[in-house]
Design a protein around this motif. Structure first.
Motif, PDB file in Angstrom:
ATOM      1  N   LEU A 155       5.451  10.216   6.123  1.00 22.52           N
ATOM      2  CA  LEU A 155       5.124   9.135   7.061  1.00 22.52           C
ATOM      3  C   LEU A 155       6.136   8.002   6.925  1.00 22.52           C
ATOM      4  CD1 LEU A 155       3.348   7.680   9.103  1.00 22.52           C
ATOM      5  CD2 LEU A 155       1.877   6.960   7.195  1.00 22.52           C
ATOM      6  N   HIS A 156       6.481   7.649   5.707  1.00 22.41           N
ATOM      7  CA  HIS A 156       7.470   6.594   5.481  1.00 22.41           C
ATOM      8  C   HIS A 156       8.792   6.951   6.145  1.00 22.41           C
ATOM      9  CE1 HIS A 156      10.595   4.357   3.281  1.00 22.41           C
ATOM     10  NE2 HIS A 156       9.669   3.407   3.233  1.00 22.41           N
ATOM     11  N   LYS A 157       9.221   8.196   6.008  1.00 25.80           N
ATOM     12  CA  LYS A 157      10.487   8.624   6.623  1.00 25.80           C
ATOM     13  C   LYS A 157      10.424   8.539   8.138  1.00 25.80           C
ATOM     14  CE  LYS A 157      12.244  11.709   3.053  1.00 25.80           C
ATOM     15  NZ  LYS A 157      12.642  13.088   2.729  1.00 25.80           N
ATOM     16  N   ILE A 166       8.501   6.558   9.983  1.00 25.92           N
ATOM     17  CA  ILE A 166       8.516   5.146  10.368  1.00 25.92           C
ATOM     18  C   ILE A 166       9.923   4.585  10.232  1.00 25.92           C
ATOM     19  CG2 ILE A 166       7.678   2.832   9.803  1.00 25.92           C
ATOM     20  CD1 ILE A 166       5.087   4.220   8.763  1.00 25.92           C
ATOM     21  N   LYS A 167      10.546   4.870   9.111  1.00 22.66           N
ATOM     22  CA  LYS A 167      11.889   4.350   8.835  1.00 22.66           C
ATOM     23  C   LYS A 167      12.906   4.830   9.876  1.00 22.66           C
ATOM     24  CE  LYS A 167      14.595   2.425   5.586  1.00 22.66           C
ATOM     25  NZ  LYS A 167      14.422   1.090   5.076  1.00 22.66           N
ATOM     26  N   MET A 168      12.842   6.124  10.218  1.00 24.74           N
ATOM     27  CA  MET A 168      13.804   6.678  11.187  1.00 24.74           C
ATOM     28  C   MET A 168      13.605   6.073  12.574  1.00 24.74           C
ATOM     29  SD  MET A 168      14.356  10.671   9.988  1.00 24.74           S
ATOM     30  CE  MET A 168      13.193  11.239  11.140  1.00 24.74           C
ATOM     31  N   GLN A 169      12.347   5.926  13.004  1.00 26.43           N
ATOM     32  CA  GLN A 169      12.113   5.352  14.327  1.00 26.43           C
ATOM     33  C   GLN A 169      12.502   3.883  14.386  1.00 26.43           C
ATOM     34  OE1 GLN A 169       8.398   6.267  16.186  1.00 26.43           O
ATOM     35  NE2 GLN A 169       8.557   8.451  15.709  1.00 26.43           N
ATOM     36  N   PHE A 185       0.851  -1.186   0.000  1.00 28.87           N
ATOM     37  CA  PHE A 185       0.000   0.000   0.000  1.00 28.87           C
ATOM     38  C   PHE A 185       0.885   1.233   0.000  1.00 28.87           C
ATOM     39  CE2 PHE A 185       0.659  -1.320   4.322  1.00 28.87           C
ATOM     40  CZ  PHE A 185       0.866  -0.159   5.049  1.00 28.87           C
ATOM     41  N   GLU A 186       0.309   2.346  -0.341  1.00 28.39           N
ATOM     42  CA  GLU A 186       1.075   3.583  -0.454  1.00 28.39           C
ATOM     43  C   GLU A 186       0.836   4.472   0.766  1.00 28.39           C
ATOM     44  OE1 GLU A 186      -0.178   5.241  -4.164  1.00 28.39           O
ATOM     45  OE2 GLU A 186       0.742   3.618  -5.302  1.00 28.39           O
ATOM     46  N   VAL A 187       1.914   5.113   1.210  1.00 21.64           N
ATOM     47  CA  VAL A 187       1.838   6.078   2.309  1.00 21.64           C
ATOM     48  C   VAL A 187       2.585   7.333   1.871  1.00 21.64           C
ATOM     49  CG1 VAL A 187       1.678   4.329   4.128  1.00 21.64           C
ATOM     50  CG2 VAL A 187       3.906   5.164   3.435  1.00 21.64           C
ATOM     51  N   PRO A 188       2.258   8.469   2.468  1.00 19.93           N
ATOM     52  CA  PRO A 188       2.995   9.687   2.136  1.00 19.93           C
ATOM     53  C   PRO A 188       4.480   9.539   2.492  1.00 19.93           C
ATOM     54  CG  PRO A 188       1.007  10.201   3.377  1.00 19.93           C
ATOM     55  CD  PRO A 188       1.168   8.714   3.398  1.00 19.93           C
ATOM     56  N   LEU A 189       5.317  10.180   1.726  1.00 25.21           N
ATOM     57  CA  LEU A 189       6.768  10.107   1.931  1.00 25.21           C
ATOM     58  C   LEU A 189       7.151  10.515   3.349  1.00 25.21           C
ATOM     59  CD1 LEU A 189       9.553   9.579   0.735  1.00 25.21           C
ATOM     60  CD2 LEU A 189       9.575  11.936  -0.070  1.00 25.21           C
TER      61      LEU A 189
END
Length: 85
Positions: A55-57, A59-62, A49-53
């Protein structure tokens, strides 16, 4: 002066000390190389599924800060939100 170099098809292997543990170790190595999970309780299904960039950043950083895989964290969140009945 001449040096002689030989190549063989396979390097000499060390004699295994315990054949049962060697077979188990080799199975684990093969599973890891083939990217297989060793103990899967049930079949899995990929879901995209697609998420805004932004939000992805976040999630990725945490996840990186916690030294965790994004997929593991997202599976936990989905499992909490959709508990088994």
């Amino acid at each position: 002066m001449s040096k002689r170099v030989t190549f063989s098809a396979r390097p000499p292997s060390a004699a295994p000390t315990d054949s049962a543990s060697t077979v188990a170790d080799q199975a684990a190595i093969d599973a890891w190389v083939n990217n297989e999970m060793l103990a899967v309780a049930e079949p899995v299904k990929r879901f995209t599924f697609e998420v805004p960039l932004s939000l992805h950043k976040r999630i990725k950083m945490q996840c990186a800060a916690q030294d965790r895989q994004m997929a593991d964290v997202l599976r936990e969140l989905l499992d909490k939100h959709f508990p088994a009945e």
